[in-house]
Design an enzyme around this catalytic site. Structure first.
Site, PDB file in Angstrom:
ATOM      1  N   ARG A 139       1.324   6.387  -7.294  1.00 10.24           N
ATOM      2  CA  ARG A 139       2.258   7.075  -6.398  1.00 10.24           C
ATOM      3  C   ARG A 139       2.030   8.585  -6.394  1.00 10.24           C
ATOM      4  O   ARG A 139       2.331   9.262  -5.424  1.00 10.24           O
ATOM      5  CB  ARG A 139       3.698   6.784  -6.813  1.00 10.24           C
ATOM      6  CG  ARG A 139       4.105   5.324  -6.721  1.00 10.24           C
ATOM      7  CD  ARG A 139       4.275   4.907  -5.273  1.00 10.24           C
ATOM      8  NE  ARG A 139       4.534   3.483  -5.157  1.00 10.24           N
ATOM      9  CZ  ARG A 139       5.741   2.935  -5.215  1.00 10.24           C
ATOM     10  NH1 ARG A 139       6.796   3.682  -5.410  1.00 10.24           N
ATOM     11  NH2 ARG A 139       5.884   1.639  -5.083  1.00 10.24           N
ATOM     12  N   ASP A 175     -10.142  -0.559  -3.515  1.00 10.43           N
ATOM     13  CA  ASP A 175      -9.200   0.509  -3.838  1.00 10.43           C
ATOM     14  C   ASP A 175      -9.880   1.458  -4.817  1.00 10.43           C
ATOM     15  O   ASP A 175     -10.839   1.074  -5.499  1.00 10.43           O
ATOM     16  CB  ASP A 175      -7.906  -0.057  -4.443  1.00 10.43           C
ATOM     17  CG  ASP A 175      -6.755   0.931  -4.329  1.00 10.43           C
ATOM     18  OD1 ASP A 175      -6.056   0.900  -3.288  1.00 10.43           O
ATOM     19  OD2 ASP A 175      -6.555   1.751  -5.242  1.00 10.43           O
TER      20      ASP A 175
END
Lengths: 278, 130
Positions: A34, A141
């Site tokens: 995040r 990713d």
């Protein structure tokens, strides 16, 4: 690449004080994933450097951003819904008419904890035109922790509550401890691989559909342009690119054109640029 | 739009009620399935949605869903189970009885709003936080 214990403790105390949400040990991957975008936007090489400056200066606006980033809930399934409706109603049926080998290749370029590639595969299974087809899914990713999570196919109760219709839950998941695990029939269709979008792509063939959503917003213009140019090189000439709702190719790489797809939009390589595709 | 929240926990009715009133719903409440039927029978304007707990005294959520689906005049009501019951076979039973959606406790406000979005009961799609 994992956040340091000191940085994790600082963020954990901050979030607990501001939101009453407790980040248990083991949530380092969440904090890291995040905060990477915030760190990058603020010009820091990594999350540790970003948190170190934050703990010294305690800029109120940045503190608030950090708390918000950590308290926004987990990624949803079928996030934003419209791209998945477009896949089922128009894009997959169109591809089904033009792919003689009954095979479609899809790349989820920032797959995070896996909700997006699995949602794409569930959508393919709900598309009658693709019955009996092979859908070849590459999910990449930057974060190895995220890839490990995605590969495990293991999701908490809170995570499966997010945007997943109950009928889909019972069809594609099985109970696993306190949470749920994606069915092997689905997870076996995905190849997970670590990939940094800022570096040259490894050999990976061409794709009929690419999901690159909510990633470009974190890069500067030159990097966005470079990424979009390289995505063109791995895209089938008549392929479809999905970006996030707040992202566009206009003024970045005009070899792409925006085409309506249901309530969503998709990007396609302009006719005059298709000949340069390798 | 109106919603009927059927749950024997007053705290849970309050939590769900707050989420749904913020989303623009007018909230009706009942503490069990039988009370919910009494509330529905007393309404001139039926609620669009009922959020239904499973385990309740007098009449449980599954029996309530079955009863609502038995009455043609109540077919307009969208039924969502909101319960701690989280086994697959429970979910399958509730859907077979006529529930349209199933939300497992604990849940966040976003998760509830996304379920309403799936059911087409939100005036606006759920926003993208990024």
């Amino acid at each position: 690449m994992t956040i340091s214990p000191d940085a994790f403790t600082f963020v954990r105390e901050l979030v607990r004080a501001e939101s009453a949400i407790v980040l248990e040990p083991g949530k380092e991957y969440l904090v890291e994933s995040r905060l990477v975008p915030l760190a990058r936007t603020a010009g820091h090489p990594d999350v540790d450097a970003f948190v170190r400056e934050l703990s010294t200066r305690r800029n109120p606006a940045t503190l608030r951003l950090v708390v918000e980033a950590l308290t926004t809930n987990e990624t949803s399934w079928f996030r934003d819904s419209d791209p998945f409706t477009a896949l089922r109603q128009s894009i997959f049926p169109t591809l089904a008419k033009t792919r003689p080998h009954r095979q479609i290749r899809v790349w989820a370029a920032a797959c995070s904890s896996g909700q997006e590639p699995y949602s794409i595969l569930m959508t393919a299974q709900d598309t009658p035109e693709l019955a009996g087809w092979k859908v070849d899914m590459l999910a990449t990713d930057l974060s190895q922790e995220m890839l490990d999570r995605a590969r495990s196919g293991q999701y908490s109760q809170l995570e499966v509550n997010r945007g997943l219709p109950a009928t889909t839950l019972v069809r594609h998941f099985e109970r696993s401890g306190l949470g749920w695990r994606i069915s092997p029939a689905l997870s076996s269709q995905v190849q997970f691989r670590q990939l940094n979008l800022m570096r040259p792509f490894p050999p990976m063939g061409t794709f009929d559909v690419v999901f690159l959503r909510n990633v470009l917003i974190y890069f500067d213009l030159a990097t966005k342009r470079d990424i979009l140019r390289r995505v063109r090189q791995v895209m089938a000439p008549d392929g479809h690119l999905f970006l996030g709702a707040a992202e566009m190719t206009m003024g970045v790489d005009d070899a792409w054109e925006r085409v309506p797809a249901g309530r969503s939009s998709v990007y396609r390589i302009r006719e005059e640029h298709r000949s340069c595709v390798s | 739009m109106r919603v009927l929240i059927v749950d024997d926990s007053r705290a849970m009715r309050r939590i769900i009620g707050r989420i749904l009133s913020d989303a623009g719903f007018e909230v009706l409440e009942a503490g069990d399935g039988q009370e919910a039927i009494d509330v529905l029978e007393a309404q001139v304007e039926l609620p669009t949605l009922a959020c239904v707990d499973w385990n309740m005294p007098v009449m449980d959520g599954l029996a309530f869903v079955t009863e609502v689906r038995r009455r043609p005049e109540w077919r307009v009501i969208t039924l969502m189970m909101v319960t701690t019951e989280s086994e697959s076979d429970r979910i399958v039973r509730a859907l077979a009885a006529g529930a349209h959606e199933y939300l497992i406790k604990p849940f966040t406000a976003d998760a509830m709003l996304e379920k309403l979005d799936l059911l087409g009961l939100l005036p606006m799609p759920v926003g993208d936080p990024s």
